[in-house]
Design a protein around this motif. Structure first.
Motif, PDB file in Angstrom:
ATOM      1  N   ARG A   1       0.833  -1.200   0.000  1.00 31.63           N
ATOM      2  CA  ARG A   1       0.000   0.000   0.000  1.00 31.63           C
ATOM      3  C   ARG A   1       0.873   1.258   0.000  1.00 31.63           C
ATOM      4  NH1 ARG A   1      -5.162   0.005   0.261  1.00 31.63           N
ATOM      5  NH2 ARG A   1      -5.124   2.170   0.952  1.00 31.63           N
ATOM      6  N   LEU A   2       1.942   1.230   0.745  1.00 32.82           N
ATOM      7  CA  LEU A   2       2.830   2.405   0.796  1.00 32.82           C
ATOM      8  C   LEU A   2       3.506   2.642  -0.548  1.00 32.82           C
ATOM      9  CD1 LEU A   2       4.341   1.811   4.339  1.00 32.82           C
ATOM     10  CD2 LEU A   2       2.647   3.537   3.683  1.00 32.82           C
TER      11      LEU A   2
ATOM     12  N   LEU B   1       0.705   6.706   7.947  1.00 33.12           N
ATOM     13  CA  LEU B   1      -0.322   5.971   8.679  1.00 33.12           C
ATOM     14  C   LEU B   1      -1.685   6.067   8.001  1.00 33.12           C
ATOM     15  CD1 LEU B   1       0.653   6.878  12.353  1.00 33.12           C
ATOM     16  CD2 LEU B   1       1.044   4.715  11.157  1.00 33.12           C
ATOM     17  N   ALA B   2      -1.966   7.197   7.375  1.00 30.19           N
ATOM     18  CA  ALA B   2      -3.252   7.381   6.703  1.00 30.19           C
ATOM     19  C   ALA B   2      -3.437   6.381   5.558  1.00 30.19           C
ATOM     20  CB  ALA B   2      -3.371   8.803   6.183  1.00 30.19           C
ATOM     21  N   VAL B   3      -2.350   5.941   4.957  1.00 30.14           N
ATOM     22  CA  VAL B   3      -2.427   4.943   3.882  1.00 30.14           C
ATOM     23  C   VAL B   3      -2.821   3.581   4.433  1.00 30.14           C
ATOM     24  CG1 VAL B   3      -1.072   3.727   2.119  1.00 30.14           C
ATOM     25  CG2 VAL B   3      -0.713   6.174   2.498  1.00 30.14           C
ATOM     26  N   LEU B   4      -2.496   3.348   5.693  1.00 29.02           N
ATOM     27  CA  LEU B   4      -2.677   2.019   6.282  1.00 29.02           C
ATOM     28  C   LEU B   4      -3.977   1.864   7.047  1.00 29.02           C
ATOM     29  CD1 LEU B   4       0.977   1.560   7.609  1.00 29.02           C
ATOM     30  CD2 LEU B   4       0.010   0.757   5.439  1.00 29.02           C
ATOM     31  N   GLY B   5      -4.556   2.983   7.513  1.00 30.87           N
ATOM     32  CA  GLY B   5      -5.800   2.872   8.254  1.00 30.87           C
ATOM     33  C   GLY B   5      -6.105   4.124   9.042  1.00 30.87           C
TER      34      GLY B   5
ATOM     35  N   LYS C   1      -7.556  -0.456   6.021  1.00 33.09           N
ATOM     36  CA  LYS C   1      -8.573  -0.157   7.027  1.00 33.09           C
ATOM     37  C   LYS C   1      -8.198  -0.690   8.410  1.00 33.09           C
ATOM     38  CE  LYS C   1     -12.382   0.230   3.753  1.00 33.09           C
ATOM     39  NZ  LYS C   1     -13.738  -0.229   3.346  1.00 33.09           N
ATOM     40  N   LEU C   2      -6.902  -0.737   8.682  1.00 28.71           N
ATOM     41  CA  LEU C   2      -6.456  -1.114  10.011  1.00 28.71           C
ATOM     42  C   LEU C   2      -6.807  -0.022  11.014  1.00 28.71           C
ATOM     43  CD1 LEU C   2      -2.917  -2.410   9.003  1.00 28.71           C
ATOM     44  CD2 LEU C   2      -4.800  -3.840   9.841  1.00 28.71           C
ATOM     45  N   ARG C   3      -7.022  -0.405  12.265  1.00 29.60           N
ATOM     46  CA  ARG C   3      -7.086   0.554  13.370  1.00 29.60           C
ATOM     47  C   ARG C   3      -5.693   0.614  13.978  1.00 29.60           C
ATOM     48  NH1 ARG C   3     -10.724  -1.674  17.502  1.00 29.60           N
ATOM     49  NH2 ARG C   3     -10.133   0.201  18.634  1.00 29.60           N
ATOM     50  N   ILE C   4      -5.111   1.789  13.974  1.00 30.96           N
ATOM     51  CA  ILE C   4      -3.724   1.935  14.416  1.00 30.96           C
ATOM     52  C   ILE C   4      -3.718   2.667  15.750  1.00 30.96           C
ATOM     53  CG2 ILE C   4      -1.423   2.733  13.764  1.00 30.96           C
ATOM     54  CD1 ILE C   4      -2.503   2.844  10.833  1.00 30.96           C
ATOM     55  N   LEU C   5      -3.191   2.015  16.779  1.00 31.07           N
ATOM     56  CA  LEU C   5      -3.169   2.553  18.130  1.00 31.07           C
ATOM     57  C   LEU C   5      -1.780   3.131  18.389  1.00 31.07           C
ATOM     58  CD1 LEU C   5      -4.989  -0.411  19.901  1.00 31.07           C
ATOM     59  CD2 LEU C   5      -5.993   1.604  18.782  1.00 31.07           C
TER      60      LEU C   5
END
Length: 295
Positions: A19-20, A150-154, A131-135
């Motif tokens: 994705r990146l 991070l926006a690319v990943l979720g 659409k990961l939730r990144i904590l």
């Protein structure tokens, strides 16, 4: 666009790195098993021979690895990425290693290297779809530097200072993993009491765990279901949760016993859902044995 070293090309690392690349970032990948980087050349990413080589010109170094020992070795060991990272480089630690390991990593990194912990909630479908939730845990300025990546990943939830993301991931995984084992025990009890699988699942579907049951229903009893979250990693996470202070006589400890038994049965690389049939099978065998002992 960022220049990224992505260290770790396992089940989650590959779709995240893809994705990146697709988003236009300059990505160099590394993995202990080089064959897992085969996708990179055709996709437009670079392949490094060592973590140090991958990180040499990066302004962001992502780690997505099995455990704290792997993270420490890749960043700080021989030919580790830490050798060649320039001051100001951000390490974005996305593995599940717990807050204590994040603190230790911060203490061992050279001064001037920034650290953000950002473990993810989700599995292969979410990683592939972004659409990961990144904590996230870390200083606001450091987190901001990672925002485009991070926006690319979720979607991002910034929970607080360094270590907060790792702490949040343990809490989230505690609920998810123990839910699998609770459903396993419920089905095993239903079996013992003469209920069909559909009877028990129907009852569970109208309970507090109903949405979760519906989400995993298709996995139950499916020997061909592809691994999304491996049982071995789930067992490792429960060990972290217990070490972090979960009740040693509570649900987590009981769930870990189920998963450890499944690991010892050779199921470590299977999807966590296999624990459901494993518990049902062991429970049935136990009941049969006890009845057979009656003279």
């Amino acid at each position: 666009m960022s220049t990224i070293a992505f260290l770790g090309q396992g089940r989650m690392g590959v779709p995240m790195a893809r994705r990146l690349v697709d988003a236009g970032h300059r990505v160099t990948v590394w993995n202990r098993t080089p064959e897992k980087c085969a996708w990179a050349a055709d996709a437009g990413a670079h392949i490094a021979g060592t973590p140090a080589e991958a990180a040499r010109d990066a302004d962001l170094v992502i780690t997505m690895l099995r455990d704290a020992d792997a993270v420490g070795g890749v960043l700080l060991g021989e030919k580790g990425a830490g050798q060649d990272m320039a001051p100001g480089t951000v390490v974005l630690e996305m593995s599940t290693i717990g807050p204590d390991a994040v603190t230790e990593l911060r203490d061992r990194l050279r001064p001037g290297i920034r650290l953000v912990d950002a473990p993810v909630v989700g599995s292969l479908p979410q990683a592939t779809a972004g659409k990961l939730r990144i904590l996230v845990g870390g200083e606001e300025a450091d987190v901001s530097r990672c925002a485009d990546v991070l926006a690319v990943l979720g979607s991002v939830t910034h929970l607080g200072p360094l270590g907060s993301g790792a702490a949040g991931k343990l809490v989230a995984n505690m609920i998810t993993i123990t839910s699998f084992t609770m459903i396993a025990e419920a089905l095993a009890l239903g079996d013992r009491l003469g209920l069909t699988t559909e009877d028990t699942l129907g009852l569970l579907g109208t309970s507090a765990v109903g949405p979760f049951v519906e989400r995993i229903r298709d996995r139950i009893g499916d020997d061909e279901f592809p691994t999304q979250f491996s049982l071995g990693l789930a067992e490792k996470d429960l060990a972290l949760i217990l070490a972090a202070g979960a009740d040693p006589s509570g649900l987590v400890a009981a769930a870990r016993r189920h998963l450890s038994a499944a690991v010892h049965s050779g199921l470590s690389e299977r999807d966590i859902s296999v624990v459901i049939e494993e518990v049902r099978s062991r429970t049935a065998s136990s009941v049969t044995t006890k009845r057979g002992d009656i003279k």
